[in-house]
Design a protein around this motif. Structure first.
Motif, mmCIF file in Angstrom:
data_model
loop_
_atom_site.group_PDB
_atom_site.id
_atom_site.type_symbol
_atom_site.label_atom_id
_atom_site.label_comp_id
_atom_site.label_asym_id
_atom_site.label_seq_id
_atom_site.Cartn_x
_atom_site.Cartn_y
_atom_site.Cartn_z
ATOM 1 N N MET A 155 0.820 -1.212 0.000
ATOM 2 C CA MET A 155 0.000 0.000 0.000
ATOM 3 C C MET A 155 0.844 1.247 0.000
ATOM 4 O O MET A 155 0.418 2.283 -0.498
ATOM 5 N N PRO A 192 -4.340 -5.666 -0.292
ATOM 6 C CA PRO A 192 -4.121 -5.032 1.009
ATOM 7 C C PRO A 192 -5.260 -4.104 1.415
ATOM 8 O O PRO A 192 -5.608 -4.036 2.592
ATOM 9 N N PHE A 195 -8.217 -6.175 2.576
ATOM 10 C CA PHE A 195 -7.840 -6.776 3.859
ATOM 11 C C PHE A 195 -7.967 -5.754 4.988
ATOM 12 O O PHE A 195 -8.555 -6.017 6.033
ATOM 13 N N LEU A 241 -15.563 -1.828 -3.794
ATOM 14 C CA LEU A 241 -15.685 -0.545 -4.480
ATOM 15 C C LEU A 241 -14.322 0.118 -4.672
ATOM 16 O O LEU A 241 -13.965 0.580 -5.757
ATOM 17 N N THR A 245 -12.358 0.900 -8.272
ATOM 18 C CA THR A 245 -11.923 2.227 -8.712
ATOM 19 C C THR A 245 -10.400 2.286 -8.867
ATOM 20 O O THR A 245 -9.903 2.892 -9.803
ATOM 21 N N ALA A 296 -20.007 7.268 -6.315
ATOM 22 C CA ALA A 296 -19.870 7.843 -4.978
ATOM 23 C C ALA A 296 -21.238 8.051 -4.329
ATOM 24 O O ALA A 296 -21.424 7.833 -3.133
ATOM 25 N N ARG A 300 -22.655 6.076 -0.974
ATOM 26 C CA ARG A 300 -22.302 7.123 -0.011
ATOM 27 C C ARG A 300 -22.243 6.590 1.412
ATOM 28 O O ARG A 300 -21.530 7.116 2.247
ATOM 29 N N LEU A 303 -18.646 5.743 2.272
ATOM 30 C CA LEU A 303 -17.549 6.688 2.062
ATOM 31 C C LEU A 303 -16.689 6.864 3.309
ATOM 32 O O LEU A 303 -15.482 6.968 3.239
ATOM 33 N N LYS A 304 -17.350 6.854 4.477
ATOM 34 C CA LYS A 304 -16.594 7.058 5.704
ATOM 35 C C LYS A 304 -15.665 5.884 5.988
ATOM 36 O O LYS A 304 -14.533 6.064 6.415
ATOM 37 N N ILE A 306 -14.380 4.024 3.695
ATOM 38 C CA ILE A 306 -13.294 4.099 2.729
ATOM 39 C C ILE A 306 -12.272 5.147 3.139
ATOM 40 O O ILE A 306 -11.065 4.924 3.055
ATOM 41 N N ALA A 307 -12.757 6.273 3.642
ATOM 42 C CA ALA A 307 -11.832 7.328 4.089
ATOM 43 C C ALA A 307 -10.913 6.795 5.171
ATOM 44 O O ALA A 307 -9.733 7.134 5.227
ATOM 45 N N ALA A 308 -11.456 5.924 6.022
ATOM 46 C CA ALA A 308 -10.663 5.410 7.136
ATOM 47 C C ALA A 308 -9.546 4.505 6.663
ATOM 48 O O ALA A 308 -8.612 4.241 7.407
ATOM 49 N N SER A 310 -7.657 4.981 3.827
ATOM 50 C CA SER A 310 -6.545 5.556 3.070
ATOM 51 C C SER A 310 -5.585 6.292 3.968
ATOM 52 O O SER A 310 -5.865 6.603 5.072
ATOM 53 N N LEU B 106 -16.945 14.486 2.183
ATOM 54 C CA LEU B 106 -16.155 13.319 1.777
ATOM 55 C C LEU B 106 -16.346 13.034 0.299
ATOM 56 O O LEU B 106 -15.379 12.788 -0.430
ATOM 57 N N THR B 175 -10.300 11.267 9.352
ATOM 58 C CA THR B 175 -10.665 10.106 10.167
ATOM 59 C C THR B 175 -10.167 10.252 11.607
ATOM 60 O O THR B 175 -10.891 9.956 12.553
#
Lengths: 310, 300
Positions: A155, A192, A195, A241, A245, A296, A300, A303-304, A306-308, A310, B106, B175
């Motif tokens: 990653m 990754p 996971f 998702l 992308t 998106a 939706r 999304l939260k 997914i944000a966590a 990256s 977001l 986050t």
């Protein structure tokens, strides 16, 4: 990414040593309670700091950064309706859209390749990644930390490194470069993320539920399918998702491991940019941006999560 | 079933579940990395590939002053872009975490982030080039007579790098800040801290792990950037990523490309270890709050 308790306690000890700090505060302060509220009253998160200004520094920054993020997209989309090729506005036209939809066979072939690879690699990655996350959170075995490390490094390593190491690997073991090698590469960099997302979901999972299911006579398989899988579904969906992308988007790694006849959409766009820009790219941009927006919007809820990751 | 048997069975099942991914990553990630390490000590083949002869030539070639200059430039560009990115991303993450419309913000960060990276780079070319949007607009307004050199230089590379990687910084910062207890800020203010003081002495120390994650996820990819300097950079903005790719595709010096890759891998791994240990210490702190709060007064 948990480390051994030894490391943790050492870190805590180090923290404690550094303690003499200038300020001393009570850990939390009670907000004045409305009459008749029993016990300490805590305002809901969003209502705290009621004096928080709408036009505070951070809000202005946020709006500016979002504008910065969208500005190039707006420019490209606007010029997709330009009659002439250049950046001088000469009139409204749908010519480039016509060209995109009816006169860009190669582009759509590249799109089809991208699509096939995105779907297959993300499904395989989601399946293997979720299974592994369950195995690691559910059971204790020796090679856990090995898997955690080996699933984290891809990653953060720059894409160039992954691309080149795979190119050298495929050449060394004589796997021909093409759709298959791209599929392998994409699955590798997608694993990754899936996971991680599923693991994060399992972090919140209450494992005593499993014992309850067992006590009630559920078999191993029933526990897995009827208790664990439903509860990690949001993590699995976010992983899928994200994988789709990332696979559709990847240029650098694909650039190394692709062969003749396996041009993906990003590779095709690259060749368009390098060897004579056609305003068809502008038209394509709008189509892709609309696609991403729909994606998106449709997901939706995730999304939260997914944000966590990256 | 006794507990010993159960444990043994559990271990077997855990391995069964995890093995497919473990093996996949071993074969297609770890083995290729090991091959790179091996190749960096071998002799360059005539038409790409290697000859099986141990040598340190690749490492000696790396010390070439031209490469060193590119290496230092890469380090400088990556550091500068990372600092600017984090500085911009911090208030954004904070505003998003405080907002009532978190999902909307977001989505607004993620939509450009998911849009094909080449399309975004192309958009910047369309904006900055000599017949691009900015120059044409300025000419139309009569501000300038001749096009400004906005593209194919270091400034363009840094601008576009920040553009490409700012979402990588905003998302982890959001986050972490979202989990932060904002009452602590209020408490600090009540106890007489000024607003900047409360931010720098209460908020920032508490979101350290998020900042470190953001730094890693911007610095490392920028350090290995290839496409941006290639497409919007000039002769003076070549970065390590470009050298590596040239060694593979043009000069066909695989050992040298491997040696450079190894250097980047080592730098990245050190960063990751730093990040993991700091996250671990923060987690340990969160799990034992009473202990730390006593000694720490509830902050940092």
């Amino acid at each position: 990414m948990s480390t051994s308790p030894k490391v943790k306690s050492a870190a805590v000890a180090a923290k404690l040593k550094k303690q003499p700090k200038k300020m001393r505060l009570e850990p939390s302060r009670l907000v004045e309670a409305p009459k008749g509220t029993p016990g300490p009253y805590k305002l809901p998160k969003n209502q705290m700091f009621q004096d928080h200004r709408k036009f505070g520094f951070s809000n202005i920054m946020l709006v500016l950064v979002i504008a910065f993020l969208f500005m190039p997209l707006f420019v490209v989309v606007t010029y997709s309706f330009n009659a002439s090729r250049g950046m001088r506005w000469t009139g409204f036209s749908l010519e480039w859209y016509y060209k995109l939809f009816f006169d860009s066979k190669e582009l759509w072939r590249a799109f089809a390749n991208s699509f096939v690879i995105a779907i297959t690699s993300s499904i395989v990655a989601t399946f293997l990644g979720s299974l592994s996350a369950i195995g690691i959170k559910w059971y204790k075995f020796k090679s856990r930390s090995y898997i955690q490390v080996v699933s984290f490094l891809p990653m953060v390593l720059p894409e160039v490194i992954i691309g080149i190491s795979m190119l050298i690997f495929f050449t060394a073991v004589k796997i021909p470069l093409g759709m298959f090698s791209i599929f392998v590469a994409h699955t590798t960099f997608n694993l990754p993320f899936v996971f991680l997302l599923v693991s994060a979901r399992l972090e919140e999972f209450d494992f005593s539920v499993i014992e309850a299911a067992r006590d009630l006579g559920a078999t191993e398989r029933q526990t897995l399918m009827k208790v664990i899988v439903p509860s990690i579904m949001p993590g699995v969906m976010s992983g899928l998702l994200m994988a789709i992308t990332m696979s559709l988007e990847d240029f650098v790694i694909t650039f190394f491991v692709s062969g003749p006849g396996s041009t993906t959409l990003p590779l095709y766009v690259y060749s368009m940019i390098r060897y004579g820009v056609s305003p068809v790219i502008n038209a394509l941009s709008l189509v892709l941006i609309l696609g991403i927006m729909l994606l998106a919007l449709g997901f939706r809820r995730f999304l939260k999560t997914i944000a966590a990751s990256s | 079933m006794n507990s010993h048997m159960q444990e043994k069975r559990g271990r077997r099942l855990g391995i069964t579940y995890s093995a497919p991914m473990g093996l996949w990553l071993t074969f297609f990630f770890l083995v290729p990395l090991c091959i790179i390490i091996l190749y960096s000590f071998l002799k360059k083949g005539l038409y790409g590939g290697v000859e099986w002869e141990f040598t340190l030539t690749a490492y000696r070639q790396m010390l070439n002053p031209n490469f060193m200059r590119v290496f230092l430039r890469t380090l400088w560009v990556a550091a500068l872009s990372t600092v600017i990115t984090i500085t911009l991303a911090l208030p954004c993450g904070y505003a998003m975490a405080r907002s009532r419309h978190q999902v909307m913000w977001l989505a607004l960060v993620i939509i450009p982030f998911w849009t094909n990276s080449l399309i975004r780079i192309y958009a910047w070319i369309a904006i900055l080039s000599s017949e691009g949007f900015v120059n044409e607009a300025l000419k139309a307004l009569g501000v300038i007579g001749e096009s400004l050199p906005l593209i194919y230089n270091q400034g363009a590379v840094i601008t576009v790098l920040i553009y490409m990687y700012i979402p990588f910084a905003i998302l982890p910062l959001f986050t972490t800040i979202d989990k932060f207890d904002f009452q602590l800020l209020e408490a600090a203010r009540d106890l007489g801290a000024s607003k900047p003081e409360s931010i720098f002495k209460v908020l920032i120390p508490n979101i350290r792990s998020g900042i470190i994650t953001a730094v890693i996820f911007t610095f490392i990819p920028i350090f290995g950037a290839y496409t941006v300097p290639l497409l919007v950079g000039g002769k003076d903005s070549y970065m390590i990523g470009n050298i590596i790719v040239d060694q593979v595709t043009k000069t066909r010096n695989w050992p040298l490309a491997s040696a450079f890759s190894l250097v980047i891998t080592v730098v990245s791994t050190i960063g990751v270890i730093w990040m993991m240990t700091s996250t671990a210490s923060e987690r340990a702190r969160l799990k034992a709050p009473a202990q730390v709060v006593d000694a720490n007064g509830g902050i940092s």
